[in-house]
Design an enzyme around this catalytic site. Structure first.
Site, PDB file in Angstrom:
ATOM      1  N   CYS A 112       0.672  -1.219  -0.085  1.00  0.00           N
ATOM      2  CA  CYS A 112       0.124  -0.080   0.004  1.00  0.00           C
ATOM      3  C   CYS A 112       0.988   1.234   0.226  1.00  0.00           C
ATOM      4  CB  CYS A 112      -1.016  -0.061   1.273  1.00  0.00           C
ATOM      5  SG  CYS A 112      -2.266  -1.295   1.225  1.00  0.00           S
ATOM      6  N   HIS A 244      -3.212   7.176   1.828  1.00  0.00           N
ATOM      7  CA  HIS A 244      -3.806   6.066   1.458  1.00  0.00           C
ATOM      8  C   HIS A 244      -5.200   5.862   1.889  1.00  0.00           C
ATOM      9  CE1 HIS A 244      -4.175   1.736   0.728  1.00  0.00           C
ATOM     10  NE2 HIS A 244      -3.735   1.387   2.106  1.00  0.00           N
ATOM     11  N   ASN A 274     -10.210  -0.298  -0.538  1.00  0.00           N
ATOM     12  CA  ASN A 274      -8.766  -0.067  -0.551  1.00  0.00           C
ATOM     13  C   ASN A 274      -8.067  -0.646  -1.726  1.00  0.00           C
ATOM     14  OD1 ASN A 274      -5.848  -0.486   0.176  1.00  0.00           O
ATOM     15  ND2 ASN A 274      -6.125  -1.268   1.999  1.00  0.00           N
TER      16      ASN A 274
END
Length: 317
Positions: A112, A244, A274
């Site tokens: 990520c 993020h 996500n």
């Protein structure tokens, strides 16, 4: 010498799965997902749509947005944890799709945090004066790593890709500074239970959610505060905070601790879920598409991913 973003692009698969649709095959409900994550839907690639396809579609839009030709690109970096194959890289496949030859291309794997890592690597290579125009992409098919019976993870992720075109800056616009970190002793907080050298599979995502929540807030806050201090910026100097997009509770808590005003926080997790390394460039492309970013605006990126890996970046538009 630093790099600046001259174009952005994004691609999200056409299939959208709502929280209510997930309840048909996993023990969960819309309220449970929304209150814990802020997510209401996610885009899911079909079986014939691979990470390289997502990357290509976002790259084409970034190239168009930048007003350049694909032939102007002299380096490709793809940040991904879901490659089409163990080898070759997604980047080399994309290079072939674009009809480019004799330029370097490679994948970067920091999960990520991949886009922030990729930005620092791309900037260093541009600063070397060897490369002028870099295509940097975050592209993920995260749903390929999900156990659809595990409600603690399957509700969190989606698929998509975001791209930026980077060039050398001739003025004060561009990357001001970035920082990146990792902590391998914490790898078991978030990982897959498979691997090519371990058992010949890609595995499924295993996550210790509460531990990851604490680490995310602590490490992203530390990274941001160090970056701001090193460059003599205050939180009030930030025009847009693009974190993020893992979980709205992490984003909100981090913003609260840093005293970032709500209207400056970019949140796309509700609709995108996500998307790992793709989440920041997707959010950036969304913001740019709304016409909100002005020349001179200060943007703050920050991310944390498995590894653990994390980092932040300051950009002057």
């Amino acid at each position: 010498m630093t790099c600046k973003i001259i174009g952005c692009g994004q691609y999200l698969p056409s299939k959208i799965v709502s929280n209510d649709e997930l309840t048909k095959f996993v023990d969960t409900n819309d309220e449970w997902i929304r209150t814990r994550t802020g997510i209401t839907q996610r885009h899911i690639a079909d079986d014939t749509e691979y990470t390289s396809h997502l990357a290509l579609k976002s790259a084409e839009k970034a190239i168009e947005d930048a007003g350049i030709s694909a032939n102007d690109i002299d380096l490709i970096i793809i940040c991904t944890t879901t490659p089409d194959h163990s080898f070759p890289s997604v980047a080399t496949k994309l290079q072939g799709y674009l009809g480019l030859t004799n330029i370097p291309s490679f994948d970067l794997q920091a999960v990520c945090a991949g886009f922030v890592y990729g930005l620092q690597v791309a900037n260093s290579l541009i600063a070397s004066s060897k490369y002028k125009t870099v295509l940097l992409i975050g592209a993920e098919k995260m749903t390929s790593l999900l156990d659809w019976n595990d409600r603690s993870t399957c509700v969190l992720f989606g698929d998509g890709a975001g791209s930026v075109i980077l060039q050398r800056s001739s003025d004060d616009s561009g990357l001001i500074e970035s920082n990146i970190f990792s902590s391998g002793i914490d790898y078991d907080i978030l990982y897959t239970n498979g691997g090519i050298s371990m058992n010949g599979t890609s595995g499924k995502i295993i996550m210790q959610g509460q531990k990851l929540f604490r680490h995310a807030i602590e490490k992203m806050q530390q990274s941001i505060e160090e970056l701001l201090c090193a460059n003599q910026f205050s939180v009030s100097d930030i025009d847009y905070f693009i974190p993020h997009q893992a979980n709205v509770r992490i984003i909100n808590k981090l913003a609260e601790l840093l005293n970032i005003e709500e209207h400056k926080i970019i949140k796309t997790v509700e609709k995108h879920a996500n998307c790992s390394a793709a989440s920041i460039p997707l959010a950036l492309s969304t913001l740019k598409g709304l016409g909100k970013i002005k020349k001179g605006d200060i943007l703050l990126f920050s991310a944390i991913g498995a590894g653990l890996t994390w980092g932040s970046a300051l950009i002057r538009w």
